[in-house]
Design an enzyme around this catalytic site. Sequence first.
Site, mmCIF file in Angstrom:
data_model
loop_
_atom_site.group_PDB
_atom_site.id
_atom_site.type_symbol
_atom_site.label_atom_id
_atom_site.label_comp_id
_atom_site.label_asym_id
_atom_site.label_seq_id
_atom_site.Cartn_x
_atom_site.Cartn_y
_atom_site.Cartn_z
ATOM 1 N N VAL A 1 0.839 -1.196 0.000
ATOM 2 C CA VAL A 1 0.000 0.000 0.000
ATOM 3 C C VAL A 1 0.878 1.251 0.000
ATOM 4 C CG1 VAL A 1 -2.052 -1.004 1.016
ATOM 5 C CG2 VAL A 1 -0.238 -0.176 2.504
ATOM 6 N N CYS A 2 0.251 2.347 -0.394
ATOM 7 C CA CYS A 2 0.968 3.621 -0.467
ATOM 8 C C CYS A 2 1.451 4.044 0.915
ATOM 9 C CB CYS A 2 0.064 4.684 -1.067
ATOM 10 S SG CYS A 2 -0.075 4.438 -2.825
ATOM 11 N N PRO A 3 2.596 4.685 1.018
ATOM 12 C CA PRO A 3 3.463 5.161 -0.071
ATOM 13 C C PRO A 3 4.565 4.178 -0.450
ATOM 14 C CG PRO A 3 4.252 6.047 1.997
ATOM 15 C CD PRO A 3 3.095 5.143 2.328
ATOM 16 N N PHE A 4 4.480 2.914 -0.005
ATOM 17 C CA PHE A 4 5.586 1.988 -0.238
ATOM 18 C C PHE A 4 5.900 1.707 -1.712
ATOM 19 C CE2 PHE A 4 4.713 1.159 4.277
ATOM 20 C CZ PHE A 4 5.980 1.458 4.759
ATOM 21 N N CYS B 1 -1.776 -0.583 -5.904
ATOM 22 C CA CYS B 1 -2.259 0.453 -4.988
ATOM 23 C C CYS B 1 -2.831 1.585 -5.826
ATOM 24 C CB CYS B 1 -1.117 0.968 -4.122
ATOM 25 S SG CYS B 1 -1.603 2.411 -3.160
#
Lengths: 355, 75
Positions: free
Chosen positions: B12-15, B39
């Site tokens: 999931v963000c911001p990964f 995502c």
Amino acid sequence: MLQMVITGLICGALLGFVMQRGRFCLTGGFRDMYLTKNNRMFYALLIAIAIQAVGIFALVEAGVITFSAGSFNWLAVIVGSYVFGIGIVLAGGCATGTWYRAGEGLIGSWIALAGYMTMAAIMKTGPLSGIQKSMTEVHTSTNSIPDTFGISAWYFVALLAVVTLFFAVRELLKPKAALPKLKQKRSGLAHLLFEKRWHPFFTAILVGLIAVLAWPLSEATGRKAGLGITTPSANLLQYLVNGDQSFLNWGVFLVLGILLGSFVAAKASREFKFRAPDARTSVTSFAGGIAMGFGASLAGGCSIGNGLVQTAMMTWQGWVALAVMILGTWTASYFVYVRPRSQKTKTAAAVKAAV
Amino acid sequence: MSQQKLSVIGQVCPFPLIEAKEAMNALNSGDELIIDFDCTQATESIPEWTAAEGHTVTNYEQIDDATWTITIRKK
């Protein structure tokens, strides 16, 4: 009852639809102010607040709605908003974000939502309701900023509008590299609604208008408030476990509508998919949900209730909560994104030096 | 020119963006990075970052329900 169900669901569905399509994520916005020095989402929030402020003070003047700002429980608002800010980073989305991302099929958001609803209910009517009561005893008598200064709210609305316009125009005038676009596969209305990228400021205008709409729709059913997420989420759980219909109000249908609207938007734009997080992310999401429920209950609102609605009502609670909530997201961002990465770099450098 | 693949499906963000930045750092100028992600918010953040950094997007499309691929050529 039927009116409450229908108007609540419709208003929520509009919000869920617009937020999903517009990628309206306040958590990401607050986080990026710190991580990438990008304030665009914050300006988008200011646009939504300004539009709603004009709308609700006009509705008050026209005699359509009434509201009372109440007292400013500053201690509870500050502590709660800070914890809430930390929670939304861990949960990967604010309260509303969690509702609409749940509609996109993100299991991590379902887990966060479960923690959030449960903790909010525990805080509101459960064993922890005492904390909230004792902390809200620390308060100032007036919560309304215009009342404190003894002048019309319109001065503050005008000030906000001018400041917002300044930042929005400055942002729009910045030279930008052309943004890579997805290959267009649809045309006409289907392209505009379910494929085209929405500008964050356009999305913010719609969010502001929906926030205005929420007031008369909610008040028509006897609930004198605008958009709200935390109390309705707790109410939904309270109703589900004890069957007491007095917990069912317009807000409950609003949050259910968000889920519905976001699901429709995601499904129609081929963005719905069940996505399961790994064990570690699941635990973090749950912890984030708990922190969100605790913080938002204490502060009397989440990023929507305080950050969008109370701010538009020109209360101390709204603006102080917004500032502290942002500090909370920055604190959590440091520990979740910045520190682990810089330590990784340090370790790599140390290993290199040793070799 | 070489091509590298990075799958951040499930993240999931911001990964996705954080991983993409790290992978790009390891590439040479002219190399391409193909990123597969699911995502939704990365459909905004990855192109925005690419444009801001001055890299070139050579391919960007949705390949399945909530699944996208983007190919970025390092400047």
